[in-house]
Design an enzyme around this catalytic site. Structure first.
Site, PDB file in Angstrom:
ATOM      1  N   GLY A   8     -51.223  13.119  37.502  1.00 19.15           N
ATOM      2  CA  GLY A   8     -52.530  13.573  37.025  1.00 19.15           C
ATOM      3  C   GLY A   8     -52.655  15.083  36.951  1.00 19.15           C
ATOM      4  N   TYR A 154     -64.380   2.782  44.856  1.00 17.04           N
ATOM      5  CA  TYR A 154     -63.551   4.000  44.837  1.00 17.04           C
ATOM      6  C   TYR A 154     -63.165   4.380  46.275  1.00 17.04           C
ATOM      7  CZ  TYR A 154     -62.686   9.071  44.381  1.00 17.04           C
ATOM      8  OH  TYR A 154     -62.159  10.344  44.458  1.00 17.04           O
ATOM      9  N   ALA A 156     -62.980   2.459  48.819  1.00 21.78           N
ATOM     10  CA  ALA A 156     -62.030   1.478  49.367  1.00 21.78           C
ATOM     11  C   ALA A 156     -60.606   1.836  48.955  1.00 21.78           C
ATOM     12  CB  ALA A 156     -62.389   0.077  48.874  1.00 21.78           C
TER      13      ALA A 156
HETATM   14  N1  LIG Z   1     -63.690  15.539  41.912  1.00 20.86           N
HETATM   15  C1  LIG Z   1     -64.088  15.162  43.123  1.00 20.86           C
HETATM   16  O1  LIG Z   1     -65.274  15.278  43.482  1.00 20.86           O
HETATM   17  C2  LIG Z   1     -63.087  14.616  44.107  1.00 20.86           C
HETATM   18  C3  LIG Z   1     -63.471  14.512  45.447  1.00 20.86           C
HETATM   19  C4  LIG Z   1     -62.580  14.002  46.373  1.00 20.86           C
HETATM   20  C5  LIG Z   1     -61.322  13.596  45.968  1.00 20.86           C
HETATM   21  N2  LIG Z   1     -60.960  13.715  44.661  1.00 20.86           N
HETATM   22  C6  LIG Z   1     -59.637  13.257  44.294  1.00 20.86           C
HETATM   23  O2  LIG Z   1     -58.895  14.356  43.806  1.00 20.86           O
HETATM   24  C7  LIG Z   1     -57.940  13.880  42.858  1.00 20.86           C
HETATM   25  C8  LIG Z   1     -58.067  14.665  41.583  1.00 20.86           C
HETATM   26  O3  LIG Z   1     -59.360  14.444  41.062  1.00 20.86           O
HETATM   27  P1  LIG Z   1     -60.005  15.411  39.966  1.00 20.86           P
HETATM   28  O4  LIG Z   1     -61.381  15.675  40.411  1.00 20.86           O
HETATM   29  O5  LIG Z   1     -59.089  16.541  39.669  1.00 20.86           O
HETATM   30  O6  LIG Z   1     -60.084  14.391  38.727  1.00 20.86           O
HETATM   31  P2  LIG Z   1     -60.008  14.647  37.158  1.00 20.86           P
HETATM   32  O7  LIG Z   1     -60.442  16.021  36.821  1.00 20.86           O
HETATM   33  O8  LIG Z   1     -60.703  13.498  36.534  1.00 20.86           O
HETATM   34  O9  LIG Z   1     -58.424  14.540  36.869  1.00 20.86           O
HETATM   35  C9  LIG Z   1     -57.756  13.318  37.090  1.00 20.86           C
HETATM   36  C10 LIG Z   1     -56.333  13.432  36.603  1.00 20.86           C
HETATM   37  O10 LIG Z   1     -55.720  12.141  36.771  1.00 20.86           O
HETATM   38  C11 LIG Z   1     -55.249  11.675  35.502  1.00 20.86           C
HETATM   39  N3  LIG Z   1     -55.378  10.229  35.415  1.00 20.86           N
HETATM   40  C12 LIG Z   1     -56.498   9.478  35.544  1.00 20.86           C
HETATM   41  N4  LIG Z   1     -56.210   8.183  35.341  1.00 20.86           N
HETATM   42  C13 LIG Z   1     -54.883   8.128  35.087  1.00 20.86           C
HETATM   43  C14 LIG Z   1     -53.987   7.065  34.770  1.00 20.86           C
HETATM   44  N5  LIG Z   1     -54.407   5.799  34.650  1.00 20.86           N
HETATM   45  N6  LIG Z   1     -52.687   7.365  34.575  1.00 20.86           N
HETATM   46  C15 LIG Z   1     -52.250   8.634  34.652  1.00 20.86           C
HETATM   47  N7  LIG Z   1     -53.035   9.681  34.940  1.00 20.86           N
HETATM   48  C16 LIG Z   1     -54.343   9.422  35.142  1.00 20.86           C
HETATM   49  C17 LIG Z   1     -56.123  12.395  34.474  1.00 20.86           C
HETATM   50  O11 LIG Z   1     -55.498  12.468  33.200  1.00 20.86           O
HETATM   51  P3  LIG Z   1     -55.759  11.395  32.030  1.00 20.86           P
HETATM   52  O12 LIG Z   1     -57.216  11.056  32.056  1.00 20.86           O
HETATM   53  O13 LIG Z   1     -55.320  12.081  30.775  1.00 20.86           O
HETATM   54  O14 LIG Z   1     -54.879  10.234  32.325  1.00 20.86           O
HETATM   55  C18 LIG Z   1     -56.231  13.773  35.121  1.00 20.86           C
HETATM   56  O15 LIG Z   1     -55.058  14.503  34.877  1.00 20.86           O
HETATM   57  C19 LIG Z   1     -58.207  12.382  42.697  1.00 20.86           C
HETATM   58  O16 LIG Z   1     -57.339  11.650  43.530  1.00 20.86           O
HETATM   59  C20 LIG Z   1     -59.631  12.233  43.177  1.00 20.86           C
HETATM   60  O17 LIG Z   1     -59.902  10.925  43.623  1.00 20.86           O
HETATM   61  C21 LIG Z   1     -61.818  14.228  43.720  1.00 20.86           C
END
Ligand SMILES: NC(=O)c1ccc[n+]([C@@H]2O[C@H](COP(=O)([O-])OP(=O)(O)OC[C@H]3O[C@@H](n4cnc5c(N)ncnc54)[C@H](OP(=O)(O)O)[C@@H]3O)[C@@H](O)[C@H]2O)c1
Length: 244
Positions: A8, A154, A156
């Site tokens: 990702g 989520y 979970a």
């Molecule tokens: N944002 C928050 O508030 C938050 C808080 C706590 C933890 N997190 C965690 O931090 C991590 C990063 O989150 P983020 O906020 O940076 O999210 P984001 O901006 O939505 O980015 C998610 C990344 O994962 C990729 N992705 C999603 N589904 C995918 C799939 N099926 N196959 C391959 N790639 C996939 C997306 O690319 P594509 O869509 O092009 O596939 C993107 O590169 C995640 O594990 C999230 O749960 C986020």
């Protein structure tokens, strides 16, 4: 320098990690379903050290193929960061089977399969000449331990990943592979874009530092966990949440 695989990496935290670890000197491999102009620009600037591909984390065969390509291209995999995830927000009573399946497939099974494939590679490759032990880092979330309405499924998947990391740390410790989880608080990324202004200010108010996080607030902890400075740290869940 090590080879680091990050799922990702097209935007948000994953993109920030790609940037930071390239700057450290790592060879970096990343995948997502679609690319992004920012990732394309990095790939053009680091032709030799950045490998990108379009892969769906829910497709186990495609993940296996990607990990094989990375091992062939760079000769080894030293660090695996399972970051890709999706969040379908909504109260459980109206959450569809499709939404549940989707989050389990990408966040939980997708991360587990990715880690399994990387571990298989780590176990067969020659012991590293590097001073840093190989490592696995899974990206969890503060909601796994704190809870938040509308995010139970989520949460979970993230709680599952934390249990996975703690157990795998014991399994792989004797092989010198460290396994940890990083649990960010709410971050200003596309994943949290659907938060209402009210929710956003409620989260900021209950956070000791009075704001949501940025990807830049989290990358340092992951960089640390993939460095020699963390050589005796395994089986931990590290919260990076501004005091949520
Ligand atoms: N944002 C928050 O508030 C938050 C808080 C706590 C933890 N997190 C965690 O931090 C991590 C990063 O989150 P983020 O906020 O940076 O999210 P984001 O901006 O939505 O980015 C998610 C990344 O994962 C990729 N992705 C999603 N589904 C995918 C799939 N099926 N196959 C391959 N790639 C996939 C997306 O690319 P594509 O869509 O092009 O596939 C993107 O590169 C995640 O594990 C999230 O749960 C986020």
């Amino acid at each position: 320098m090590p080879t680091t695989l990050i799922s990702g990496g097209s935007r948000g935290l994953g993109l920030a990690l790609v940037e930071r670890l390239l700057a450290r000197g790592d060879s970096v491999a990343t995948f997502s379903r679609s690319g992004s102009p920012a990732l394309d620009a990095l790939a053009a600037a680091h032709v030799e050290r950045l490998f990108t591909a379009r892969v769906d984390a829910a497709d186990s065969a495609a993940i296996r193929g990607f990990v094989e390509q990375v091992a062939t291209r760079f000769g080894r995999i030293d660090h695996c960061i399972a970051n890709a995830a999706i969040a379908h927000e909504g109260v459980l009573a109206v959450t569809s089977d499709a939404a549940i399946d989707d989050m389990l497939a990408v966040n939980l099974k997708g991360s587990i399969v990715l880690v399994r494939e990387c571990v298989r590679q780590m176990l067969v490759q020659a012991s590293p000449s590097l001073t840093v032990a190989p490592s696995i880092t899974v990206i969890s979330s503060v909601v796994a331990s704190r809870g938040s309405p509308g995010l139970a499924v989520y949460a979970a998947t993230k709680a599952g990943l934390e249990g996975f990391a703690r157990n795998l740390a014991r399994e792989l410790g004797p092989r010198g592979i460290r396994v940890n989880a990083v649990a960010p608080g709410f971050l200003e990324t596309e994943l949290s874009a659907s938060l209402s202004p009210d929710n956003r200010s409620r989260i900021a108010r209950r956070t000791a530092l009075g704001r949501l996080g940025q990807p830049a607030d989290v990358v340092g902890a992951v960089e640390f966990l993939t460095s020699p400075a963390a050589s005796f740290i395994t089986g931990q869940v590290i919260a990076i949440d501004g005091g949520a």
